[in-house]
Design an enzyme around this catalytic site. Structure first.
Site, PDB file in Angstrom:
ATOM      1  N   GLU A  58       0.853  -1.095  -0.028  1.00  0.00           N
ATOM      2  CA  GLU A  58       0.064   0.077  -0.108  1.00  0.00           C
ATOM      3  C   GLU A  58       0.999   1.258  -0.076  1.00  0.00           C
ATOM      4  O   GLU A  58       1.856   1.170   0.689  1.00  0.00           O
ATOM      5  CB  GLU A  58      -0.917  -0.046   1.288  1.00  0.00           C
ATOM      6  CG  GLU A  58      -1.853   0.924   1.365  1.00  0.00           C
ATOM      7  CD  GLU A  58      -2.698   1.241  -0.018  1.00  0.00           C
ATOM      8  OE1 GLU A  58      -3.206   0.300  -0.258  1.00  0.00           O
ATOM      9  OE2 GLU A  58      -2.483   2.336  -0.600  1.00  0.00           O
TER      10      GLU A  58
ATOM     11  N   CYS B 117       6.027   4.955   9.205  1.00  0.00           N
ATOM     12  CA  CYS B 117       6.578   4.264   8.182  1.00  0.00           C
ATOM     13  C   CYS B 117       7.960   4.394   7.772  1.00  0.00           C
ATOM     14  O   CYS B 117       8.855   3.549   7.617  1.00  0.00           O
ATOM     15  CB  CYS B 117       5.694   4.050   6.985  1.00  0.00           C
ATOM     16  SG  CYS B 117       4.279   3.072   7.423  1.00  0.00           S
TER      17      CYS B 117
HETATM   18  P1  NAD Z   1      -1.889  -0.053  12.745  1.00  0.00           P
HETATM   19  O1  NAD Z   1      -1.173  -0.242  13.979  1.00  0.00           O
HETATM   20  O2  NAD Z   1      -2.748   1.287  12.478  1.00  0.00           O
HETATM   21  O3  NAD Z   1      -3.199  -1.195  12.463  1.00  0.00           O
HETATM   22  C1  NAD Z   1      -2.766  -2.472  12.773  1.00  0.00           C
HETATM   23  C2  NAD Z   1      -4.056  -3.273  13.330  1.00  0.00           C
HETATM   24  O4  NAD Z   1      -4.113  -4.339  13.182  1.00  0.00           O
HETATM   25  C3  NAD Z   1      -4.532  -2.763  14.807  1.00  0.00           C
HETATM   26  O5  NAD Z   1      -5.684  -2.436  14.769  1.00  0.00           O
HETATM   27  C4  NAD Z   1      -4.133  -4.246  15.534  1.00  0.00           C
HETATM   28  O6  NAD Z   1      -5.123  -4.375  16.565  1.00  0.00           O
HETATM   29  C5  NAD Z   1      -4.546  -5.108  14.453  1.00  0.00           C
HETATM   30  N1  NAD Z   1      -3.996  -6.597  14.566  1.00  0.00           N
HETATM   31  C6  NAD Z   1      -2.841  -6.911  14.974  1.00  0.00           C
HETATM   32  N2  NAD Z   1      -2.561  -8.301  14.868  1.00  0.00           N
HETATM   33  C7  NAD Z   1      -4.127  -8.708  14.801  1.00  0.00           C
HETATM   34  C8  NAD Z   1      -4.342  -9.950  14.365  1.00  0.00           C
HETATM   35  N3  NAD Z   1      -3.641 -10.892  14.433  1.00  0.00           N
HETATM   36  N4  NAD Z   1      -5.584  -9.919  13.659  1.00  0.00           N
HETATM   37  C9  NAD Z   1      -6.442  -8.945  13.699  1.00  0.00           C
HETATM   38  N5  NAD Z   1      -5.887  -7.667  13.874  1.00  0.00           N
HETATM   39  C10 NAD Z   1      -4.704  -7.654  14.385  1.00  0.00           C
HETATM   40  O7  NAD Z   1      -1.034  -0.131  11.601  1.00  0.00           O
HETATM   41  P2  NAD Z   1      -1.249   0.676   9.920  1.00  0.00           P
HETATM   42  O8  NAD Z   1      -0.717   1.947  10.057  1.00  0.00           O
HETATM   43  O9  NAD Z   1      -2.477   0.370   9.408  1.00  0.00           O
HETATM   44  O10 NAD Z   1      -0.023  -0.465   9.154  1.00  0.00           O
HETATM   45  C11 NAD Z   1      -0.335  -1.481   8.886  1.00  0.00           C
HETATM   46  C12 NAD Z   1       0.613  -2.208   7.859  1.00  0.00           C
HETATM   47  O11 NAD Z   1       0.678  -1.295   6.589  1.00  0.00           O
HETATM   48  C13 NAD Z   1       2.043  -1.888   8.257  1.00  0.00           C
HETATM   49  O12 NAD Z   1       2.957  -3.068   7.640  1.00  0.00           O
HETATM   50  C14 NAD Z   1       2.593  -0.632   7.737  1.00  0.00           C
HETATM   51  O13 NAD Z   1       3.957  -0.860   7.579  1.00  0.00           O
HETATM   52  C15 NAD Z   1       1.818  -0.735   6.508  1.00  0.00           C
HETATM   53  N6  NAD Z   1       1.522   0.689   5.907  1.00  0.00           N
HETATM   54  C16 NAD Z   1       1.013   1.775   6.636  1.00  0.00           C
HETATM   55  C17 NAD Z   1       0.837   2.839   6.119  1.00  0.00           C
HETATM   56  C18 NAD Z   1       0.200   3.970   7.031  1.00  0.00           C
HETATM   57  O14 NAD Z   1       0.123   5.254   6.483  1.00  0.00           O
HETATM   58  N7  NAD Z   1      -0.086   3.995   8.313  1.00  0.00           N
HETATM   59  C19 NAD Z   1       0.635   3.306   4.756  1.00  0.00           C
HETATM   60  C20 NAD Z   1       1.200   2.095   3.783  1.00  0.00           C
HETATM   61  C21 NAD Z   1       1.502   0.863   4.471  1.00  0.00           C
HETATM   62  C1  UGA Z   2       4.369   7.560   3.763  1.00  0.00           C
HETATM   63  C2  UGA Z   2       4.440   7.565   2.041  1.00  0.00           C
HETATM   64  O1  UGA Z   2       4.452   8.922   1.652  1.00  0.00           O
HETATM   65  C3  UGA Z   2       3.394   6.598   1.719  1.00  0.00           C
HETATM   66  O2  UGA Z   2       3.609   6.580   0.175  1.00  0.00           O
HETATM   67  C4  UGA Z   2       3.511   5.411   2.369  1.00  0.00           C
HETATM   68  O3  UGA Z   2       2.278   4.558   1.678  1.00  0.00           O
HETATM   69  C5  UGA Z   2       3.351   5.423   3.724  1.00  0.00           C
HETATM   70  O4  UGA Z   2       4.565   6.330   4.220  1.00  0.00           O
HETATM   71  C6  UGA Z   2       3.688   4.049   4.608  1.00  0.00           C
HETATM   72  O5  UGA Z   2       4.347   3.315   4.013  1.00  0.00           O
HETATM   73  O6  UGA Z   2       3.276   4.169   5.465  1.00  0.00           O
HETATM   74  P1  UGA Z   2       3.142   8.972   5.494  1.00  0.00           P
HETATM   75  O7  UGA Z   2       3.974   8.396   6.622  1.00  0.00           O
HETATM   76  O8  UGA Z   2       1.753   9.032   5.666  1.00  0.00           O
HETATM   77  O9  UGA Z   2       3.299   8.438   4.145  1.00  0.00           O
HETATM   78  O10 UGA Z   2       3.759  10.610   5.305  1.00  0.00           O
HETATM   79  P2  UGA Z   2       4.433  11.311   4.386  1.00  0.00           P
HETATM   80  O11 UGA Z   2       3.501  12.301   3.737  1.00  0.00           O
HETATM   81  O12 UGA Z   2       5.238  10.590   3.535  1.00  0.00           O
HETATM   82  O13 UGA Z   2       5.449  12.216   5.194  1.00  0.00           O
HETATM   83  C7  UGA Z   2       6.551  11.516   6.056  1.00  0.00           C
HETATM   84  C8  UGA Z   2       7.282  12.374   6.713  1.00  0.00           C
HETATM   85  O14 UGA Z   2       8.138  13.178   6.139  1.00  0.00           O
HETATM   86  C9  UGA Z   2       6.349  13.349   7.940  1.00  0.00           C
HETATM   87  O15 UGA Z   2       7.003  13.627   8.842  1.00  0.00           O
HETATM   88  C10 UGA Z   2       6.614  14.723   6.726  1.00  0.00           C
HETATM   89  O16 UGA Z   2       6.518  15.689   7.504  1.00  0.00           O
HETATM   90  C11 UGA Z   2       7.982  14.455   6.066  1.00  0.00           C
HETATM   91  N1  UGA Z   2       8.037  15.200   4.808  1.00  0.00           N
HETATM   92  C12 UGA Z   2       7.622  14.925   4.068  1.00  0.00           C
HETATM   93  C13 UGA Z   2       9.002  16.215   4.808  1.00  0.00           C
HETATM   94  O17 UGA Z   2       9.405  16.825   5.854  1.00  0.00           O
HETATM   95  N2  UGA Z   2       9.015  17.121   3.805  1.00  0.00           N
HETATM   96  C14 UGA Z   2       8.421  16.453   2.697  1.00  0.00           C
HETATM   97  O18 UGA Z   2       8.461  17.279   1.593  1.00  0.00           O
HETATM   98  C15 UGA Z   2       7.674  15.713   2.730  1.00  0.00           C
END
Ligand code: NAD
Ligand code: UGA
Length: 466
Positions: free
Chosen positions: A150, A260
């Site tokens: 994602e 992340c």
């Molecule tokens: P999060 O911590 O917000 O959510 C994870 C959820 O999974 C929690 O609600 C937890 O209770 C639940 N969980 C854990 N173990 C479980 C199980 N066995 N069964 C059911 N539920 C369970 O995490 P997130 O930020 O959504 O990230 C999830 C993954 O996606 C990570 O690998 C992260 O790196 C990736 N990712 C996150 C983002 C982002 O913007 N947060 C963007 C891209 C990818």
């Molecule tokens: C980032 C990536 O942008 C997503 O594509 C990815 O899916 C996600 O991580 C993930 O894998 O979880 P996010 O963590 O939501 O998304 O936030 P960003 O907008 O990327 O910002 C990350 C950090 O960099 C923040 O602290 C932001 O303030 C900083 N940043 C970003 C800067 O300081 N300058 C910039 O120009 C851009």
């Protein structure tokens, strides 16, 4: 299609809700019972613009359901998304405990042909390991393990999911290809990139590490600009007009944070080292970002005459970026304790992350609004680019602070208007020309002055003047 989503965090909830909006029948599962109860009432456990409304629409339409029971959630499902957390372990690598537990439970409940899709960010080779795990847990079951990372950003998650730049699908055979195509078909004409599973896993880390490196690079350019009287915003603009570079992710700031970039750069560095192919640029990016956050307290102390003992400092913005209440790895979590360790008293305000931040910053006073945070402060730091801070003018700082000294780490304010109004402003990455009379109060740090002058004398750079 009937689809199960395991994990109701940022990614799982957005994935489930958006897929329901596209017409699929979704059941979302989480081990956190309180979270599930809230979701059944259309209450989102996270702040994400537009999510709660979309959630309510789809709950009312009967297209999305919530449960803690995996077996119940998987009734009739042909695909399961794994969207649980993959946090950082002690050694920097991704902790796959939640993912493995979720996959094992899915395997035990699998019937017929099941497509298991990893949305969580996982190290290269995890798909192979999951395949072995599922076969072990449920010998004889027919399944495919797909990597479908994602790329959504918090704060823009719905739009990023619904209008993706690309959808990367990593698979080892064509059996589940049609399932993946059918899942994304309602999105219309979007770029679907089919590749090998390990490429897909690598793409996710490569993308995040590259973006983190871009931010760390512009932050180092910002330091150089301060030293040689450049303006990092203009440098970024000039760089970004080159389409090979692009203008995004070139905003200087207090250091990158979030759930992340920090963990994914660490995990990539760890898996590269383990594979005997260390990634020096990624390691340098991590070190540069850590140093940047650590340096903020030093900058503030220098501007306040060397000591922070007894100084009151207002922090405006706690979340790692605007548009989210997520505090994971927020720069504020390093910067505030460092200021407190030097004797400063902090008053902090954030429009959304207050509840998340409070348990993490036990020494900190939390203010109900900007004005109470600024009241009697010796310095104010803008750490998050919340749009509401842009509406503040120099008089808001002058009328409430003990001395009007503002550190703007997010280019929120105009250097010229603050200087003209007699408010000292440090604007990240913007140097100060000693001869520039119209900017009398823009801060060159007193103790750095001679160093800056020496560098300026040697510099052949044409000094920007606003
Ligand atoms: P999060 O911590 O917000 O959510 C994870 C959820 O999974 C929690 O609600 C937890 O209770 C639940 N969980 C854990 N173990 C479980 C199980 N066995 N069964 C059911 N539920 C369970 O995490 P997130 O930020 O959504 O990230 C999830 C993954 O996606 C990570 O690998 C992260 O790196 C990736 N990712 C996150 C983002 C982002 O913007 N947060 C963007 C891209 C990818
Ligand atoms: C980032 C990536 O942008 C997503 O594509 C990815 O899916 C996600 O991580 C993930 O894998 O979880 P996010 O963590 O939501 O998304 O936030 P960003 O907008 O990327 O910002 C990350 C950090 O960099 C923040 O602290 C932001 O303030 C900083 N940043 C970003 C800067 O300081 N300058 C910039 O120009 C851009």
């Amino acid at each position: 299609m009937r689809i199960t989503v395991i994990g109701c965090g940022y990614v799982g909830l957005v994935t489930g809700t958006c897929l329901a909006e596209l017409g699929h029948h979704i059941t979302c599962v989480d081990t956190n019972a309180a979270r599930i109860e809230a979701l059944k009432k259309s209450v989102s456990p996270i702040y994400e613009p537009g999510l709660e409304e979309l959630l309510e629409t789809n709950i009312n339409a009967g297209r999305i359901h919530f449960t803690t029971n995996v077996a119940e959630a998987m009734q009739g499902a042909s695909a399961v998304f794994l969207a649980v957390g993959t946090p950082q372990s002690e050694d920097g690598s991704a902790n796959l405990t939640y993912l493995n537990a979720a996959a094992a439970e899915v395997a035990r409940n699998a019937k017929g042909f099941l497509t298991i899709i990893t949305k969580s960010t996982v190290p290269v080779g995890t798909g192979d390991a999951l395949e072995a795990l599922v076969a072990r847990e449920n010998p004889g079951v027919e399944f495919a393990v797909i990597s479908n990372p994602e790329f959504l950003r918090e704060g823009a998650a719905i739009q990023d999911f619904m209008q993706p730049d690309r959808v990367v699908i990593g698979l080892e055979n064509d059996r589940a290809r049609s399932v993946m195509t059918a899942i994304y078909a309602p999105m219309g004409d979007i770029p679907l990139l089919f590749t090998r599973r390990r490429n897909s896993e690598l793409i996710k880390y490569a993308a995040n590490a590259f973006l983190a490196m871009k931010v760390a690079f512009i932050n180092e350019m910002a330091d150089l600009c301060e030293a040689v009287n450049g303006d990092v915003a203009e440098v970024a603009q000039g760089m970004g007009l080159d389409p090979r570079i692009g203008n995004r992710f070139l905003q200087a700031g207090p250091g990158y944070g979030g759930s992340c970039f920090p963990k994914d750069t660490a995990a990539l560095a760890a898996s590269a080292s383990k594979a005997g192919s260390p990634m020096q640029l990624v390691e340098a990016t991590i070190a540069s970002n850590e140093a940047r956050k650590a340096n903020v307290a030093t900058k503030v102390a220098e501007a306040l005459g060397g000591s922070l003992v007894g100084k009151r400092i207002a922090i405006l913005g706690l979340a790692f970026k605007a548009g989210t209440d997520d505090m994971r790895e927020a720069p504020a979590l390093s910067i505030i304790p460092a200021l407190e360790a030097r004797g400063a008293k902090i008053a902090a305000f954030d429009p959304k992350a207050f509840e998340q931040a409070r348990p993490l910053l036990t020494e900190t006073e939390f203010s109900k609004d900007v004005q109470s945070a600024l009241h009697g402060a010796d310095a104010a730091l803008i750490l998050t680019e919340w749009p509401e801070f842009r509406t503040l003018g120099p008089s808001d700082f002058k009328s409430t602070m003990r001395q009007p000294l503002v550190f703007d780490f997010r280019h929120t304010f105009s250097v010229e208007s603050f200087a003209a109004a007699g408010v000292s402003l440090y604007s990240v990455g913007r140097g100060h020309d000693e001869d520039e009379q119209e900017r009398p109060d823009v801060l060159p740090f007193p103790s750095l002055e001679s160093e800056v002058k020496a560098k300026l004398a040697k510099s052949k750079l044409k000094i920007h003047s606003a």
